[in-house]
Design an enzyme around this catalytic site. Structure first.
Site, PDB file in Angstrom:
ATOM      1  CB  SER A 292      -0.888   0.025   1.244  1.00  0.00           C
ATOM      2  OG  SER A 292      -1.804  -1.016   1.203  1.00  0.00           O
TER       3      SER A 292
ATOM      4  NE  ARG B 199      -2.572   4.664   0.322  1.00  0.00           N
ATOM      5  CZ  ARG B 199      -3.152   3.482   0.047  1.00  0.00           C
ATOM      6  NH1 ARG B 199      -2.440   2.495  -0.434  1.00  0.00           N
ATOM      7  NH2 ARG B 199      -4.456   3.308   0.233  1.00  0.00           N
TER       8      ARG B 199
ATOM      9  N   GLY C  20      -5.968  -3.831  -7.827  1.00  0.00           N
ATOM     10  CA  GLY C  20      -7.151  -3.036  -7.518  1.00  0.00           C
ATOM     11  C   GLY C  20      -6.766  -1.685  -6.944  1.00  0.00           C
TER      12      GLY C  20
ATOM     13  NE  ARG D 164     -10.572  -7.018  -6.834  1.00  0.00           N
ATOM     14  CZ  ARG D 164      -9.517  -6.669  -6.112  1.00  0.00           C
ATOM     15  NH1 ARG D 164      -8.300  -6.783  -6.610  1.00  0.00           N
ATOM     16  NH2 ARG D 164      -9.664  -6.184  -4.899  1.00  0.00           N
TER      17      ARG D 164
ATOM     18  CB  SER E 139     -13.210   0.447   0.823  1.00  0.00           C
ATOM     19  OG  SER E 139     -12.281   0.608  -0.214  1.00  0.00           O
TER      20      SER E 139
ATOM     21  CD  GLN F 299      -8.267  -1.092  -3.086  1.00  0.00           C
ATOM     22  OE1 GLN F 299      -9.197  -1.276  -3.870  1.00  0.00           O
ATOM     23  NE2 GLN F 299      -7.271  -1.942  -2.978  1.00  0.00           N
TER      24      GLN F 299
ATOM     25  CG  ASP G 110      -5.323  -7.084   2.071  1.00  0.00           C
ATOM     26  OD1 ASP G 110      -6.437  -7.224   1.551  1.00  0.00           O
ATOM     27  OD2 ASP G 110      -4.586  -6.100   1.879  1.00  0.00           O
TER      28      ASP G 110
ATOM     29  CE  LYS H  84     -10.486  -6.835   0.120  1.00  0.00           C
ATOM     30  NZ  LYS H  84     -10.132  -5.434  -0.021  1.00  0.00           N
TER      31      LYS H  84
ATOM     32  NE  ARG I 292      -7.697 -12.591  -1.164  1.00  0.00           N
ATOM     33  CZ  ARG I 292      -6.935 -11.508  -1.074  1.00  0.00           C
ATOM     34  NH1 ARG I 292      -7.134 -10.639  -0.088  1.00  0.00           N
ATOM     35  NH2 ARG I 292      -5.982 -11.296  -1.969  1.00  0.00           N
TER      36      ARG I 292
END
Ligand code: S3P
Length: 788
Positions: free
Chosen positions: A349, A353, A421, A449, A499, A501, A647, A674, A678
């Site tokens: 992550s 960024r 994603g 997705r 989320s 994201q 995750d 995901k 999952r």
């Protein structure tokens, strides 16, 4: 003229099992038995696509041999000898000879040997001049004319080089002329598909211009470079010491000069303009060298190197790293104990960024610890595609030459996000605010997705964005602000799911929006975007679960040290916890409180975890994590911890299987969207290995099979899992989780589709082996040469 006929009764290779499917054609006539013509003839024969097959070639020995070998029913050097009754004619002669062939075909039509609606196609490398040649012969273009070009070839040419499978998995471009009957186009498409090719329609002029750049120009340059070297006085030394570069670059100059001579004239105007464009690029790079402009030269070379790799992967929808790992699998034999002190790769992550904010900042950003995994590399490539100069990655080090808030340039191609994603959703926010249009696409898994979760709130901010896949999925098409006419505006958005994201996407869009953008999350989610924005000097207001940002500020580049990824560390934490006599220390792992759900959940399960050497790296807390074997117990996982361990559930399910008693997970519907579903995929795998579990709408109930010893002594020696074959559904975390299960398995576990482990954890298998696991990696087929 002599016609040669085959004794059909003796030699026709008829396959009676296929005779139920009628052949597509009554008689195909191939004109020209060179590599392409003969290969197509062979493929037609082998696939029983025509009742009869005849050919015309000036070189009679080839005809005779083809008949003797059962390839042809008849052949001649003259068209009128064999063409009668043909319903498909394939012109496979050099481009310059095509007009003469059209004249022969017209004559056969005029004297009734051929129906006027007979399908006529060709395999020539240029298309406009084929149409012009037909126009010069026929008063109006025949309704059966379908110009085509199979993009296939081989080192050798001629009849003897023919291969029935030459077109398998190759593209064939078909020019659909307005004068052509649709049924003729469809039938030709059927033929090419039947021999394994993929058919793509393209206008003739566009075809010629594309081929001028991708094939004709490189050939021209190769011939010319050899000429340049050969003309030097010291040419003997030049050739004697010419190394791999010269050989590789000029390999295609060994092709047939007459053929290329013809092509260069046949496609004259497109080649001349490709050459003019090339000259401009050549002058530019010359100037960079004269000026010693190191940044610009590195930018150009880096972009070109990455683009070449990127295109190969994009077209084949394959991963960025280690193509030899395609369709790879793990064979893992049981082991018991893991011991050691290891460094886990960088946080995914934060790596994403660092590229995004480093690119948008003013000044230079140095990154260390960058995760060189597929997902973060997809983000890196996207910013290179938008004109950012990024040096590296070199052992986790990057230098990003920031272009500022308004410095991104439109990418010349769709931005390819691979499996990631995070890249797609965060970039959607950035791109929705840019002046230019963009398209974002990904691999097959990513393109399934949900993307409306970001597209819909972005539209509320004024973005014009379409999710063009089925049911709100990518590719995403984003209209630039210059075409929309006004900037984005801030909104106050209540997020339906916790989320990071979605939150990050909107905050990033908010950097360019008028006014304030506020997002309210239902639960805490990872906060790396907020932290890094602050580290780059951009004010962010955090009030509990409400986060706000004002548009119009700037970012200032600096140094970013990426800590080790706790999501990757999780596999080894569980490995040590479930096995006997184990102790692992994982150094300098990120322990941002929005990510430590895995530690909290494992501790609730009675795991033995200690943190030491706690400090801060680049605004993020880090610590060494030591974890030892313990008797785990089943628990009801608190829902508030779900977003903080989102995750890590696949590997937590492995821990739960080894715990004593039942573990219940609820409130985790997000796991279904995901990289794979999952919940379903893990339940399938656990059941394959003999674990009793029940799938619920938003979670999983696992009946743990750990020992029910009452003593404090750790007893992890009994197997919990059987052996078996696991399908990872190309989900990296599923693959790694079942690898960990091998520590408590009675037999070998095979895991299929582990190439995606590279998306987040390059080097996983090596590290696992280093601490005592028995992983054998079976690398798949290396397609990299075909794809390049
Ligand atoms: C990520 C956020 C999480 C996580 C993903 C990375 C991020 O997704 O699953 O692997 O970097 O922001 P959601 O925010 O959609 O839960």
């Amino acid at each position: 003229m002599q016609t040669i006929n085959q004794d059909l009764a003796n030699q026709a290779p008829v396959n009676t099992s296929l005779s139920i499917i009628p052949p597509l054609f009554q008689q195909v006539c191939v004109i020209g038995l060179g590599l392409i013509g003969a290969s197509l003839a062979q493929a037609i024969r082998d696939n029983h696509l025509s009742k009869r097959l005849v050919a015309v070639d000036r070189h009679l020995p080839s005809i005779e041999e083809a008949i003797a070998q059962g390839l042809l029913d008849a052949g001649s050097a003259v068209l009128s000898d064999v063409v009668s009754g043909s319903d498909l004619i394939v012109i496979a002669v050099p481009v310059q000879a095509a007009q003469a062939v059209f004249s022969d075909i017209k004559a056969a039509m005029d004297n009734g040997q051929l129906a006027t609606d007979c399908i006529i196609t060709d395999v020539c490398s240029t298309k406009v001049n084929i149409i012009e040649a037909a126009q010069a012969v026929f008063t109006s273009l025949p309704v059966g004319l379908v110009p085509a070009h199979p993009i296939a070839g081989a080192e050798n040419s001629g009849y003897h080089a023919r291969r029935s499978n030459l077109f398998v998995n190759h593209s064939v471009i078909i020019c659909e002329l307005p004068t052509t009957r649709v049924s003729a186009i469809n039938k030709l498409r059927q033929l090419w598909e039947a021999v394994g090719a993929t058919v793509m329609p393209m206008a003739a002029a566009h075809h010629d211009s594309i081929l001028a750049h991708t094939s004709h120009l490189p050939h021209l340059l190769a011939f010319n470079l050899v000429e340049q070297l050969a003309s030097h006085n010291d040419n003997l030394d030049m050739f004697r010491y010419a190394a791999g570069g010269f050989r590789d670059f000029t390999r295609i100059a060994a092709s047939d000069p007459k053929m290329w001579h013809d092509i260069f004239f046949a496609n004259q105007s497109a080649i001349v303009s490709a050459l003019d464009e090339y000259s401009v690029y050549l002058q530019d790079i010359r100037q960079l060298i004269i000026d010693k402009d190191s940044t610009a030269l590195m930018g150009l070379l880096g972009r070109a190197q990455a683009a070449r790799r990127h295109f190969g992967h994009m077209l084949a929808s394959t991963p960025y790293t280690d193509t030899s790992a395609m369709s790879a699998s793990y064979n893992i034999t049981p082991s018991n104990t893991v011991i050691g002190t290891i460094a886990i790769p960088g946080d995914k992550s934060i790596s994403h960024r660092s590229i995004m904010l480093g690119s948008l900042a003013t000044g230079v950003t140095h990154v260390t610890g960058f995760l060189e995994g597929e997902d973060a590399l997809a983000t890196l490539q996207a910013f290179r595609d938008m004109g950012v100069t990024i040096e590296g990655p070199d052992k986790g080090r990057l230098t990003i030459h920031g272009v500022g808030m308004n410095g991104l340039k439109p990418s010349k191609t769709p931005l390819y996000m691979g499996n990631s994603g995070t890249s797609m959703r965060l970039l959607a926010g950035i791109l929705a605010a840019q002046k230019f249009d963009s398209v974002l696409t990904g691999d097959t898994s990513l393109n399934k997705r949900p993307m409306e979760r970001v597209a819909s709130p972005l539209r509320e901010m004024g973005a014009v964005i379409q999710s063009t896949g089925h049911n709100g999925t990518s590719p995403l098409s984003i209209t630039g602000r210059d075409n929309v006419g006004k900037p984005l505006h801030g909104i106050d958005y209540d997020m339906p799911v916790a989320s990071a994201q979605i939150k990050s996407c909107l905050l990033l869009a908010g950097l360019w929006a008028e006014g304030t953008t506020t997002v309210t999350q239902p639960e805490i989610s990872r906060d790396h975007t907020e932290r890094m924005l602050s580290a780059f000097g951009y004010p962010v207001t955090v009030d509990g679960n409400r986060i706000s940002i004002e548009g119009g500020g700037t970012l200032t580049g600096g140094d970013i040290a990426v800590p080790a990824d706790i999501s990757s560390a999780a596999f080894f934490m569980v490995a040590a916890a479930i096995s006997q006599g184990s102790e692992l220390t994982l150094t300098q792992v990120g322990i941002n409180p929005t990510r430590t759900g895995i530690i909290d959940i494992l501790k609730l399960m009675n795991a033995d975890i200690t943190l030491s050497n706690e400090t801060y790296v680049g605004g993020e807390p880090v610590a060494d994590i030591t974890i030892r074997s313990s008797n785990l117990v089943g628990i009801e996982i608190p829902e508030a911890l779900v977003p903080l361990a989102i995750d890590e559930f696949p590997v937590l399910f492995i821990a739960a299987s080894c715990a004593q008693g039942r573990t219940v997970l609820t409130g985790a519907k997000e796991l279904r969207v995901k990289e794979s579903d999952r919940i379903a995929v893990m339940a399938d795998g656990l059941q394959t290995l003999g674990v009793d579990c029940t799938v619920t709408e938003d979670g999983l109930i696992i009946e743990g099979q750990g020992s029910n010893s009452q003593s404090d002594e750790v007893n992890n020696s009994q197997p919990v899992f059987g052996g078996g074959h696991i399908v990872s559904h190309h989900d990296h975390r599923i693959a790694m989780s079942f690898a960990v299960a091998s520590l408590r398995a009675s037999k070998q576990i095979t895991i299929e589709g582990v190439e995606t482990v590279n998306t987040s954890f390059p080097g996983f298998a090596e590290l696992a082996s280093q601490i005592g696991m028995n992983i054998e990696v079976n690398k798949g087929v290396d397609n990299s040469i075909d794809n390049a």
